[in-house]
Design a protein around this motif. Sequence first.
Motif, PDB file in Angstrom:
ATOM      1  N   LEU A  47      24.932  32.133  19.073  1.00  0.00           N
ATOM      2  CA  LEU A  47      24.666  33.089  17.992  1.00  0.00           C
ATOM      3  C   LEU A  47      25.341  32.656  16.699  1.00  0.00           C
ATOM      4  O   LEU A  47      24.758  32.761  15.614  1.00  0.00           O
ATOM      5  CB  LEU A  47      25.139  34.486  18.400  1.00  0.00           C
ATOM      6  CG  LEU A  47      24.857  35.610  17.418  1.00  0.00           C
ATOM      7  CD1 LEU A  47      23.365  35.751  17.169  1.00  0.00           C
ATOM      8  CD2 LEU A  47      25.441  36.907  17.928  1.00  0.00           C
ATOM      9  N   GLY A  48      26.573  32.151  16.811  1.00  0.00           N
ATOM     10  CA  GLY A  48      27.268  31.646  15.628  1.00  0.00           C
ATOM     11  C   GLY A  48      26.526  30.484  14.988  1.00  0.00           C
ATOM     12  O   GLY A  48      26.404  30.406  13.763  1.00  0.00           O
ATOM     13  N   TRP A  55      17.461  30.882  10.078  1.00  0.00           N
ATOM     14  CA  TRP A  55      16.378  30.850  11.042  1.00  0.00           C
ATOM     15  C   TRP A  55      15.501  29.629  10.787  1.00  0.00           C
ATOM     16  O   TRP A  55      14.700  29.580   9.866  1.00  0.00           O
ATOM     17  CB  TRP A  55      15.556  32.130  10.976  1.00  0.00           C
ATOM     18  CG  TRP A  55      14.615  32.220  12.134  1.00  0.00           C
ATOM     19  CD1 TRP A  55      13.262  32.123  12.076  1.00  0.00           C
ATOM     20  CD2 TRP A  55      14.950  32.370  13.509  1.00  0.00           C
ATOM     21  NE1 TRP A  55      12.736  32.220  13.336  1.00  0.00           N
ATOM     22  CE2 TRP A  55      13.744  32.362  14.238  1.00  0.00           C
ATOM     23  CE3 TRP A  55      16.136  32.497  14.211  1.00  0.00           C
ATOM     24  CZ2 TRP A  55      13.701  32.489  15.620  1.00  0.00           C
ATOM     25  CZ3 TRP A  55      16.107  32.625  15.581  1.00  0.00           C
ATOM     26  CH2 TRP A  55      14.895  32.621  16.263  1.00  0.00           C
ATOM     27  N   THR A  56      15.677  28.611  11.630  1.00  0.00           N
ATOM     28  CA  THR A  56      14.910  27.373  11.559  1.00  0.00           C
ATOM     29  C   THR A  56      14.339  27.083  12.938  1.00  0.00           C
ATOM     30  O   THR A  56      14.539  27.855  13.876  1.00  0.00           O
ATOM     31  CB  THR A  56      15.811  26.198  11.130  1.00  0.00           C
ATOM     32  OG1 THR A  56      16.832  26.020  12.111  1.00  0.00           O
ATOM     33  CG2 THR A  56      16.458  26.455   9.769  1.00  0.00           C
ATOM     34  N   GLU A  57      13.648  25.951  13.059  1.00  0.00           N
ATOM     35  CA  GLU A  57      13.138  25.559  14.371  1.00  0.00           C
ATOM     36  C   GLU A  57      14.293  25.297  15.337  1.00  0.00           C
ATOM     37  O   GLU A  57      14.211  25.626  16.519  1.00  0.00           O
ATOM     38  CB  GLU A  57      12.264  24.318  14.256  1.00  0.00           C
ATOM     39  CG  GLU A  57      10.929  24.576  13.596  1.00  0.00           C
ATOM     40  CD  GLU A  57      10.101  23.317  13.470  1.00  0.00           C
ATOM     41  OE1 GLU A  57      10.526  22.248  13.961  1.00  0.00           O
ATOM     42  OE2 GLU A  57       9.017  23.406  12.888  1.00  0.00           O
ATOM     43  N   ALA A  58      15.353  24.706  14.837  1.00  0.00           N
ATOM     44  CA  ALA A  58      16.525  24.449  15.685  1.00  0.00           C
ATOM     45  C   ALA A  58      17.141  25.765  16.159  1.00  0.00           C
ATOM     46  O   ALA A  58      17.562  25.875  17.316  1.00  0.00           O
ATOM     47  CB  ALA A  58      17.558  23.620  14.923  1.00  0.00           C
ATOM     48  N   SER A  59      17.175  26.757  15.289  1.00  0.00           N
ATOM     49  CA  SER A  59      17.706  28.065  15.679  1.00  0.00           C
ATOM     50  C   SER A  59      16.831  28.723  16.737  1.00  0.00           C
ATOM     51  O   SER A  59      17.337  29.368  17.655  1.00  0.00           O
ATOM     52  CB  SER A  59      17.807  28.975  14.455  1.00  0.00           C
ATOM     53  OG  SER A  59      18.689  28.430  13.513  1.00  0.00           O
ATOM     54  N   ALA A  60      15.533  28.537  16.615  1.00  0.00           N
ATOM     55  CA  ALA A  60      14.624  29.085  17.623  1.00  0.00           C
ATOM     56  C   ALA A  60      14.862  28.419  18.978  1.00  0.00           C
ATOM     57  O   ALA A  60      14.864  29.095  20.012  1.00  0.00           O
ATOM     58  CB  ALA A  60      13.173  28.895  17.188  1.00  0.00           C
ATOM     59  N   MET A  61      15.098  27.108  18.959  1.00  0.00           N
ATOM     60  CA  MET A  61      15.391  26.414  20.224  1.00  0.00           C
ATOM     61  C   MET A  61      16.706  26.895  20.828  1.00  0.00           C
ATOM     62  O   MET A  61      16.808  27.073  22.043  1.00  0.00           O
ATOM     63  CB  MET A  61      15.426  24.904  19.999  1.00  0.00           C
ATOM     64  CG  MET A  61      14.053  24.303  19.807  1.00  0.00           C
ATOM     65  SD  MET A  61      14.061  22.500  19.798  1.00  0.00           S
ATOM     66  CE  MET A  61      14.646  22.179  18.146  1.00  0.00           C
ATOM     67  N   ILE A  62      17.706  27.120  19.985  1.00  0.00           N
ATOM     68  CA  ILE A  62      18.987  27.638  20.475  1.00  0.00           C
ATOM     69  C   ILE A  62      18.785  29.028  21.084  1.00  0.00           C
ATOM     70  O   ILE A  62      19.330  29.335  22.141  1.00  0.00           O
ATOM     71  CB  ILE A  62      20.040  27.666  19.347  1.00  0.00           C
ATOM     72  CG1 ILE A  62      20.414  26.254  18.936  1.00  0.00           C
ATOM     73  CG2 ILE A  62      21.279  28.433  19.780  1.00  0.00           C
ATOM     74  CD1 ILE A  62      21.283  26.177  17.695  1.00  0.00           C
ATOM     75  N   ALA A  63      17.989  29.865  20.434  1.00  0.00           N
ATOM     76  CA  ALA A  63      17.731  31.213  20.950  1.00  0.00           C
ATOM     77  C   ALA A  63      17.021  31.156  22.305  1.00  0.00           C
ATOM     78  O   ALA A  63      17.346  31.926  23.219  1.00  0.00           O
ATOM     79  CB  ALA A  63      16.892  32.007  19.947  1.00  0.00           C
TER      80      ALA A  63
END
Length: 97
Positions: A47-48, A55-63
Amino acid sequence: MIAWLLVFAGVSVMVCCAMGAAVLHGVVDQLHLLSVTTSVGFPLTGLGLILYRGWTEASAMIAVIIALVLLTAPAMSAATARLTAQEAGVVKADSPP
């Protein structure tokens, strides 16, 4: 600032659990600390990182990875604990789950 606090909190939880698991000798106790790591430490860190990057593609993958870990970690912990109990003779191998 909040993002780094979340990352620091998550990493701190994981480090404390790893140090505790190194001291404990029972597999079940170590497994308990592992479940805290996967249910608290890892999501806080993820989350950090999401908050830090936006909110990017990398953030979506982390989620997605966080969701998969949160969904599968309890089943893995239960299966590992059952196998450990079977090997210790606490639970019969042919007993229903």
